[in-house]
Structure formats: C-alpha cells, structure tokens
Design a protein around this motif. Sequence first.
Motif, mmCIF file in Angstrom:
data_model
loop_
_atom_site.group_PDB
_atom_site.id
_atom_site.type_symbol
_atom_site.label_atom_id
_atom_site.label_comp_id
_atom_site.label_asym_id
_atom_site.label_seq_id
_atom_site.Cartn_x
_atom_site.Cartn_y
_atom_site.Cartn_z
ATOM 1 N N TYR A 1 10.346 -97.721 -44.224
ATOM 2 C CA TYR A 1 11.228 -97.017 -45.161
ATOM 3 C C TYR A 1 12.450 -96.461 -44.440
ATOM 4 O O TYR A 1 13.573 -96.560 -44.940
ATOM 5 C CB TYR A 1 10.450 -95.882 -45.819
ATOM 6 N N TYR A 2 12.239 -95.902 -43.254
ATOM 7 C CA TYR A 2 13.365 -95.293 -42.542
ATOM 8 C C TYR A 2 14.257 -96.310 -41.823
ATOM 9 O O TYR A 2 15.135 -95.940 -41.065
ATOM 10 C CB TYR A 2 12.898 -94.137 -41.640
ATOM 11 N N VAL A 3 14.032 -97.575 -42.085
ATOM 12 C CA VAL A 3 15.009 -98.609 -41.747
ATOM 13 C C VAL A 3 15.712 -99.060 -43.030
ATOM 14 O O VAL A 3 16.939 -99.064 -43.128
ATOM 15 C CB VAL A 3 14.348 -99.811 -41.043
ATOM 16 N N ILE A 4 14.905 -99.402 -44.050
ATOM 17 C CA ILE A 4 15.480 -99.982 -45.273
ATOM 18 C C ILE A 4 16.350 -98.965 -46.016
ATOM 19 O O ILE A 4 17.493 -99.268 -46.383
ATOM 20 C CB ILE A 4 14.356 -100.508 -46.194
ATOM 21 N N ALA A 5 15.806 -97.774 -46.228
ATOM 22 C CA ALA A 5 16.560 -96.788 -47.022
ATOM 23 C C ALA A 5 17.880 -96.404 -46.333
ATOM 24 O O ALA A 5 18.929 -96.444 -46.975
ATOM 25 C CB ALA A 5 15.693 -95.567 -47.327
ATOM 26 N N PRO A 6 17.865 -96.069 -45.048
ATOM 27 C CA PRO A 6 19.160 -95.751 -44.415
ATOM 28 C C PRO A 6 20.107 -96.954 -44.354
ATOM 29 O O PRO A 6 21.322 -96.778 -44.474
ATOM 30 C CB PRO A 6 18.781 -95.296 -43.000
ATOM 31 N N ALA A 7 19.563 -98.162 -44.193
ATOM 32 C CA ALA A 7 20.434 -99.345 -44.152
ATOM 33 C C ALA A 7 21.203 -99.463 -45.468
ATOM 34 O O ALA A 7 22.431 -99.611 -45.478
ATOM 35 C CB ALA A 7 19.610 -100.609 -43.897
ATOM 36 N N GLU A 8 20.473 -99.382 -46.573
ATOM 37 C CA GLU A 8 21.141 -99.473 -47.878
ATOM 38 C C GLU A 8 22.085 -98.293 -48.077
ATOM 39 O O GLU A 8 23.200 -98.452 -48.588
ATOM 40 C CB GLU A 8 20.101 -99.533 -48.998
ATOM 41 N N PRO B 1 8.463 -94.052 -62.443
ATOM 42 C CA PRO B 1 8.079 -95.324 -63.072
ATOM 43 C C PRO B 1 8.255 -96.495 -62.099
ATOM 44 O O PRO B 1 8.781 -96.330 -60.997
ATOM 45 C CB PRO B 1 9.040 -95.451 -64.250
ATOM 46 N N SER B 2 7.836 -97.671 -62.533
ATOM 47 C CA SER B 2 8.029 -98.893 -61.736
ATOM 48 C C SER B 2 9.519 -99.103 -61.501
ATOM 49 O O SER B 2 10.341 -98.780 -62.365
ATOM 50 C CB SER B 2 7.515 -100.126 -62.479
ATOM 51 N N TYR B 3 9.849 -99.713 -60.369
ATOM 52 C CA TYR B 3 11.247 -100.044 -60.094
ATOM 53 C C TYR B 3 11.754 -100.973 -61.202
ATOM 54 O O TYR B 3 11.109 -101.976 -61.523
ATOM 55 C CB TYR B 3 11.376 -100.733 -58.734
ATOM 56 N N GLY B 4 12.881 -100.622 -61.788
ATOM 57 C CA GLY B 4 13.451 -101.470 -62.842
ATOM 58 C C GLY B 4 13.127 -101.000 -64.252
ATOM 59 O O GLY B 4 13.701 -101.504 -65.211
ATOM 60 N N ARG B 5 12.204 -100.023 -64.368
ATOM 61 C CA ARG B 5 11.797 -99.577 -65.714
ATOM 62 C C ARG B 5 12.887 -98.721 -66.370
ATOM 63 O O ARG B 5 13.115 -98.778 -67.575
ATOM 64 C CB ARG B 5 10.469 -98.809 -65.612
ATOM 65 N N GLY C 1 24.823 -95.216 -63.393
ATOM 66 C CA GLY C 1 25.281 -93.838 -63.438
ATOM 67 C C GLY C 1 24.434 -92.874 -62.618
ATOM 68 O O GLY C 1 24.682 -91.672 -62.608
ATOM 69 N N MET C 2 23.440 -93.418 -61.949
ATOM 70 C CA MET C 2 22.601 -92.607 -61.063
ATOM 71 C C MET C 2 23.122 -92.886 -59.658
ATOM 72 O O MET C 2 23.111 -94.024 -59.201
ATOM 73 C CB MET C 2 21.171 -93.128 -61.221
ATOM 74 N N ILE C 3 23.613 -91.873 -58.987
ATOM 75 C CA ILE C 3 24.308 -92.113 -57.722
ATOM 76 C C ILE C 3 23.334 -92.678 -56.699
ATOM 77 O O ILE C 3 22.260 -92.130 -56.477
ATOM 78 C CB ILE C 3 25.006 -90.828 -57.236
ATOM 79 N N ALA C 4 23.725 -93.793 -56.113
ATOM 80 C CA ALA C 4 22.791 -94.559 -55.286
ATOM 81 C C ALA C 4 22.544 -93.909 -53.934
ATOM 82 O O ALA C 4 23.467 -93.469 -53.260
ATOM 83 C CB ALA C 4 23.332 -95.966 -55.090
ATOM 84 N N PHE C 5 21.279 -93.874 -53.542
ATOM 85 C CA PHE C 5 20.893 -93.557 -52.170
ATOM 86 C C PHE C 5 20.439 -94.879 -51.555
ATOM 87 O O PHE C 5 21.159 -95.469 -50.751
ATOM 88 C CB PHE C 5 19.814 -92.463 -52.193
ATOM 89 N N ALA C 6 19.287 -95.397 -51.975
ATOM 90 C CA ALA C 6 18.824 -96.700 -51.491
ATOM 91 C C ALA C 6 18.478 -97.540 -52.715
ATOM 92 O O ALA C 6 17.441 -97.343 -53.352
ATOM 93 C CB ALA C 6 17.609 -96.526 -50.596
ATOM 94 N N SER C 7 19.374 -98.466 -53.026
ATOM 95 C CA SER C 7 19.352 -99.146 -54.320
ATOM 96 C C SER C 7 18.042 -99.852 -54.645
ATOM 97 O O SER C 7 17.643 -99.920 -55.798
ATOM 98 C CB SER C 7 20.486 -100.168 -54.376
ATOM 99 N N SER C 8 17.371 -100.401 -53.629
ATOM 100 C CA SER C 8 16.165 -101.181 -53.925
ATOM 101 C C SER C 8 14.946 -100.273 -54.080
ATOM 102 O O SER C 8 13.848 -100.759 -54.363
ATOM 103 C CB SER C 8 15.903 -102.212 -52.827
ATOM 104 N N LEU C 9 15.127 -98.972 -53.900
ATOM 105 C CA LEU C 9 13.999 -98.034 -53.966
ATOM 106 C C LEU C 9 14.188 -96.952 -55.027
ATOM 107 O O LEU C 9 13.212 -96.418 -55.550
ATOM 108 C CB LEU C 9 13.817 -97.356 -52.597
#
Lengths: 486, 476
Positions: free
Chosen positions: A306-313, A190-194, A199-207
């Motif tokens: 993506y491979y900058v933002i996701a690993p950074a987060e 779904p859309s981000y935020g839907r 409780g969902m273990i975070a990998f890259a929070s904004s994605l």
Amino acid sequence: MIKSTVAELSLALAAGDISSVELTQAYLNRIAQYNGELNAFITVCEESALEQAKAADVARAKGDTSSLLGIPLAHKDIFCTEGITTTCGSRMLGNFVSPYNATVVERFSDAGVVMLGKTNMDEFAMGSSNETSFFGAVKNPWNTACVPGGSSGGSAAAVAADLCAMATGTDTGGSIRQPAAFCGITGFKPSYGRVSRWGMIAFASSLDQAGPICKSAEDAALMLNVMAGLDSKDSTSIDKPVEDYTATLNDSLQGLRIGVPKQHFAEGLSSEVEQAIRDALAEYEKMGAIIKEVDLPNSHLSVPAYYVIAPAEASANLSRYDGVRYGYRCENPVDLEDMYKRTRSEGFGEEVKRRIMIGTYALSAGFYDAYYRKAQKIRRLIKVDFSNAFKEVDVIIGPTSPHTAFKLGSKSDPVSMYLEDIYTIAVNLAGLPAISIPAGSANGLPIGMHIVAGDFEEAKVLNVAHQFQKHTDWHRNKPSAMAKEA
Amino acid sequence: MEWETVIGLEVHVQLSTKSKLFSGSSTKFGAEPNTQASIFDLALPGTLPVLNEEALKKAVKFGVAIGAEISKRSVFDRKNYFYPDLPKGYQVSQLDYPTVGKGSLTVTMDDGSERVIGVTRAHMEEDAGKSLHKDYHGMSGIDLNRAGTPLLEIVSEPDLRTAKEAVAYLKKLHRIIRYLDISDAIMAEGSMRCDANVSIRPKGETEFGTRTEIKNINSFRFVEKAINHEVRRQQEVIEDGGRIVQETRLYDADKDETRPMRSKEVANDYRYFPEPDLLPIVIDDDYIAAIKAQLPEMPDSKKIRFIEQYALSDYDADVLVSTREMAEYYEVVAQQSGDAKLAANWVSQDLLGLLNKNNWDIADCPIQPERLAVLIARIKDNTISGKIAKAVFEAMLEETISVDEIIAAKGLKQVTDSGEIEKIVAQVIDNNPDQVQQYKEGKQQVIGFLVGQAMQLSKGKANPAQVNALLREKMQ
C-alpha cells in the motif's frame, strides 16, 4: 432527538414530530456548542443549511416522502461543493471554492438532505489521526486528549458527538473504518467502483472509495441507497444495479460462515480489543453463525504494498497543485521553477510531501520494477487470498484497529502511524466492501469490529452488522463528555 | 568516408473529434483563449477522465488501414512532468500497450522505386495547452483550449535512409490520414507535427550511430531541410573527431539550422505508470471488423483501379488519387463525360491549376464535377473544340448557367455546317494564293497554316477536322 439514528429521524420527520428546520437548528446549536472543542468542522454552512431545511419541509408538505428528506448531514471536506470552500484539509486549497458538486454531494442534495458543513480531515486524506490537517487536529469526543482517527476524523467525531445525523467519508486504506472504530460509530467502505469518485479529491485513485459514516448499519444502508450507482463521469464506477440495501438487513444469520483471519489475532493486537472481538464472535454464534479460522497468508505484505501504490498514485494526483490555475501560490515568485518549488513547499504539509517523495521515488527509472511493479504483484496476491478465503466463508471478521484511540501527538514516527491501518488496508487493495461497527469499550474508549465480504456484497456486510446491532447496544453508547445539551 | 543516414519519424496528428479525448470540450481551432477548457481540462480537483470513443475509433481506423496489429487490450499511462500548459502535471498517453501495434506503409520515390517503411506503433495521448509568451510583460499566458485534444502519435521504425524518403513517408502518411478523415493533418496549424530521430553511420555498418531528436518541424519542406542540416552537422562533428551527443534539438526555420534545446526543456524521467482513473480499453474482433468494413478505398488500391478502369498513366492516376475529394471529383467527371482520358487531363491540369492558383480546396471550387463533365461531353460530340472549351471553362467560373447555355449565349458553338465551312475555305484559298501554290507543288505542311487561317476567320468555331478535309479536297 439529535442523538437519534437516521432511521429514527426519518420516521419522526415523516410523522411530523419535528421539522427539518428544527432539527437543523438543533444540530447547528450543537455545532456551536462543541465544535470549538472538537474542531470537527472546517466550514459550517448555517444559512444554506436552514434554507435547505426549509425547502425540505416544503417538499414534505407537498408529499415528498424520500427517506433522507430534511436530514442534516456533514460532508468530508474532500468532496467538492459548489460555491463552498473545499480545502481537502490543506493550505494548498485553503482558498479553493469549487465551481461544481461531487456526484455524492449531488445525490444527497437531490434526496433532499440538508448539508450542515464540511468536516475536518487529514491533509489530502493522508493520515490516520487527523493530525495532518492544515486546519488543526480534531479531538476524539470520547476523550479530547485522544485522536479521532483519520483521515475522516472530522466526520467521525461529528457523528459521535451528534453534531450531525450522518456524514460522508472516504477510505483509501482505512480512512472511514479506523476513525469509526476510534469514535464508536459505524463506518462503511463499499466495494471499489460502487460509489462515484467524481468530485471527490483524489488521493490514490485505484483505492479511494466514498462511504457512509453514521450511527448504525441501518443508517449506512439508507445512505448507501442514495450514494451508490453508476456514474458516467467516473470511468471506474461499476455498471451493476443498486439493490435496496435495507431489504436484507433482517435476514437470519443462521448458518452464516464467519472467517476469522489468524493473522489478525497475532502479535500487536491489544488484549482488550481481542477480547471484545472474541465476545462479539460468541454473540454471532448465538445467532447461529459458524466461526472458522481463515488464512490470509500475504496480509503482512499489505502495508508495504500500500505504501508504494498509494504514494505513487498520489505523487501524480497532487501534481496539479502547482500554483498556476487555482489554490495557493507563493508570494512574488522570481520564475517558474521558483513558483513551483515554493508553492508546493509552502502549500503542502510534511506528511503530504513525504508521500509525494515516496511515490516519486517508487516510480523513478530504475526503481519501478523493484517497487511499483512488485507492489502490484502483491496486490494481486492479496486479492487471491481473499477470494480463496471467501470460498470457505461468507464474511471475514476481525478487529478494525489493533487498539483504541491513541493520544494526540503520541505517534511521531511515520511508520508506526502507517501500521495503524494494518487490518484495513488489504481490503482497499482487494477493492472489497467492509464496515467497522462498535463492539466494545476499554478505558472509556470504543472498540471497532471489522466485517468484510466479497466483491459487491454490500448487502451481506450490512445484514451481518445490523444483526449484531439488533442484539447489542454498543452502537447506542454516547461519549459522556458530550452529554451536555445546549 | 561514405555515410549512411538513419531516420525514424514520430508524427503527432490531432484526431478530428468534436470533443476532447477525455472531456466534452470542443476541439475547434482558433477560439478565444480558454473558452474551450472545461473543469477537467483545467485539472480542477476531483475531476476525472472519460474516454471519447470517437478517438478510439479513429485510432483503430488508422491501424486497420495500414494493416497494423490492433491491441485487444490497450492501457493508458500517466507521463509525469511539470509545465504550465500541462494542467494535471501529467499527460495521459499509452506506453507499454498502445492501441495500434506494428504495421507498415509503402512509399514511392520520384524514380518510381518503392520502399516499405515499418510503423512501430501508434498510440493515443492528450495534447498540451499553449504557453503564450508575448503581450504579458514578463509573465506567460496559458491557453488551455488545446489541452486534452486527442493525438495519435505514429512512430516509424528507423527504416528511412534519406531526407527525401522521410518526406515521402510523411506525405504518404498525410494522404492516408486524409483519406480516412481522422485528422485535418494541417502542418501549419499544428494538427500534424513531426519529430525526426536522425543518426549517421559509415556505409556498411550495421550498428546505429548516436541519434538526435529534432523537434518543432512544421512543414514538409522543413522536414527535408532540417534532416539535411542535421546530417551535415553530424558528419562535420564526427569528421572533426567529435562525438554526437544524444539530445533533443530544435529546428529553426529562419536560420535553417538545428540547435540543442535548453536542458530545462527536456525532462528525462517521466515516471510512467498505468492511469488508475481509466480502465484498460478492451475491444474484440467484431469491433475491429466493423471498422474495417467502413474503411474507404485507400489511395494505393484506388490508383491501381484508376489505371485499369480508366486506362490512365501511372502519373495521372497518382495525381488524381492525391486526395479522396479529387479522386471522387474525377470519377464523376470521367463517368458522366464518357471520356476518362480527357477527364483526367482536364481534372489534373486545368482544374488543379485553377485550384492552386486560387488556393482553393476542391470543395470550394465553383465548377462542380457534373458541369465539367458536360463541358467534356461537348468536346467529344464536336459541339466545341478543345480550344473553345478553355474559354467556356473560364466562363463557367463566372456564370452559374449551364455549359450549353454558355456556349449558346457566347455563340461558341462549333460550325459543322458544310456550306458554312465551304465559304470559309473558299475565302482562305482566295486570300492565300502563294500557300495554295506551294501545297500544290507538294509542300504538304502548309496545310497547317491554311487551317489556322480558316479557324481565325471562323473565330475558332469551325470544326478543324472538317476544314482540313475540305481544304485538301479543294486544292486537289
């Protein structure tokens, strides 16, 4: 019965053709029969599942008619489940028993859904093949020499092999859609935020975004009806009313404008996959849709951004695993630094450590502007590409993955693995809803079709996917290797 | 060589919200370790922050009170470092877009001169937990009760030039914060903490020298001592031909010295980036206006009003506005007693002395302002003398009965009956023939002695003005 869709099971349960206890037992038997081979589950909750099934049958007898009541589901082991080990596919959390439920878990539980267990996944959702799990690789039910895709590989394999009626997944760069494509099932981000991330273990929070993994678009709509909605515990969840996603499934596609991104039909795409998608598009034309080529000029930048933002987060999100409060701690640390270093060296797998290092590097003083800031700029450009495209078309359709499932162990180079998500990643960067549904087959392996719509147009995506499934049977195909009934 | 000192302060205040910045846990001070740590405070996997709007309100309140720019859009960032009392491995703070931007405040020095000190910014962030190194036999204990408590970090411009100015600035900040009731701001409890950036340069030089940052200063007095020590140290280093190293130093109050922190205690690259779990804070003019409308009268304007409205001296007014509670107390006394000047003396001397002696807050004081007002009214209407009033004041601490009842019960009512006074005066004249003689010979100052005798005879109750007049009349 276990091969039925959720919609069919819902009717069967309502009609009294089967009880939830019988259905749950059937799936538990199926898990006992095939999980050894597939390794789709990390934890099976036999006892509690049967108790929940019993409770669902009692509730139904008392008049509860909730659509998902008593239907057995599996949760990706990234969702915290109270009193049950929640590993996230990592040694780091191998002993972590969550004291609370994720909102997604809570909502399914409130809907009377039976939880069969927790499914295998790439460690911390980092991977596209489910090979990075500390608990071993998952096998593809269509060909056990192949990967099921990742990171929600356990959920996808479990649904494809009918070890459960439906499952949850999470998708940061394609982790629902790519395994859905490889396993010949339906997977919806779904859309981000839907859907709440609490409780969902975070990998890259904004994605990161949770979504359904199931056997049809209709099932995805039924699941999303339960999952979606504002959650005061997640500041990024969106305060937008939740529609009944089943209501518009049967809307006509007459005049629907389908965009086909030229960048997704270029070098690297296998000819079988291309043919399958072209055939599917022809099917849509028969339904009255209009096909138009669209341009996503920055799509070639989505994987690097993506491979900058996701690993950074991720590098920050995974800092909490330090051996101090819970989870893995190394033996006999001599001091604090030793404890940190050995706990994290021993507790994390190679891919996770690689991404922590990439992310740490990208955020370091002197590199921030060149990597992180630039990646954020690209992210905005990619969003703009999509909004421009959606001025011309209603949905965008292409392949989910450039090819079918690959052989276990065949991709040892991390970059070639990262390119697996080339068609799906941009959608996460733009926060859009997208589904993968089966649309063909090559060499006995399924081919996935990717349907993307604008922000919060979940209903549109599901409508377009459902109409295809009404006119075709690809989603009804079952892996022959799993045909044996217990 | 003559040196000039340049000081900038970073002040952390814990915002006095009921719950933490991003979780519902209580922020109460002094609870059993880890009893106020929720699953979010423990940084369990999957937990997420939700901004406490009270904290935002308090931060904006501070900004508005010092006339600072308020950001319509502010952004939280993650500041990454590993430490056991930092559960997430990052602190959520605000780097590029703090909620409060540039502002200033005016400090008044002892000589009455005023200095305007720039405030660079004030941003919200989470407090860390505490590491407990005692009692764990070679291990450390972690208490996460404080982890996540909202902090406002107020950063000054390098506008301060002496340790005294730094203290004056800090006290002014403290006064403003207490007036706004946004923090307890108790340095000894750590709800207000101060780091000082100190450098020196030859007088007349416009470039800044290399600075050091002094951490861990936990009282107003130590701020002055730590800065003075650091300034002396820097002068000695430079005058000996050395060079100042930019570093973080700890103030050791026991030894009255600063020493460098071990390099391990200093992280150098925090890898800040925007916190993706929180949306930017967006506020509008109405939000700011509503907070502005709720601001209390601030100490500077209150002081000016006191000087004008109650004809007080600058000094008295300053003492009376030192806390909002004291000022409110004073105003009740001034208005109900009908004598603002007398009220000022009583509040700033007798009452304040009493509070200091007993280490009481004004709220703990057994003498309510309404009672003190009655006492002062009784001085004014000649029921008692000022001297007797001191005794009544003492009695008011013990007794819950009214001021008038105390006066009556103890028979302290001033004697104004002229027959009564005439008797006393006659007796004084009889008892002191020598002094009467001297007075008659023109030694006017003897009258003081004679009045004193009369007061003694009356046990202080005679009206001294009446005694004075009658004595003069009788000795004509």
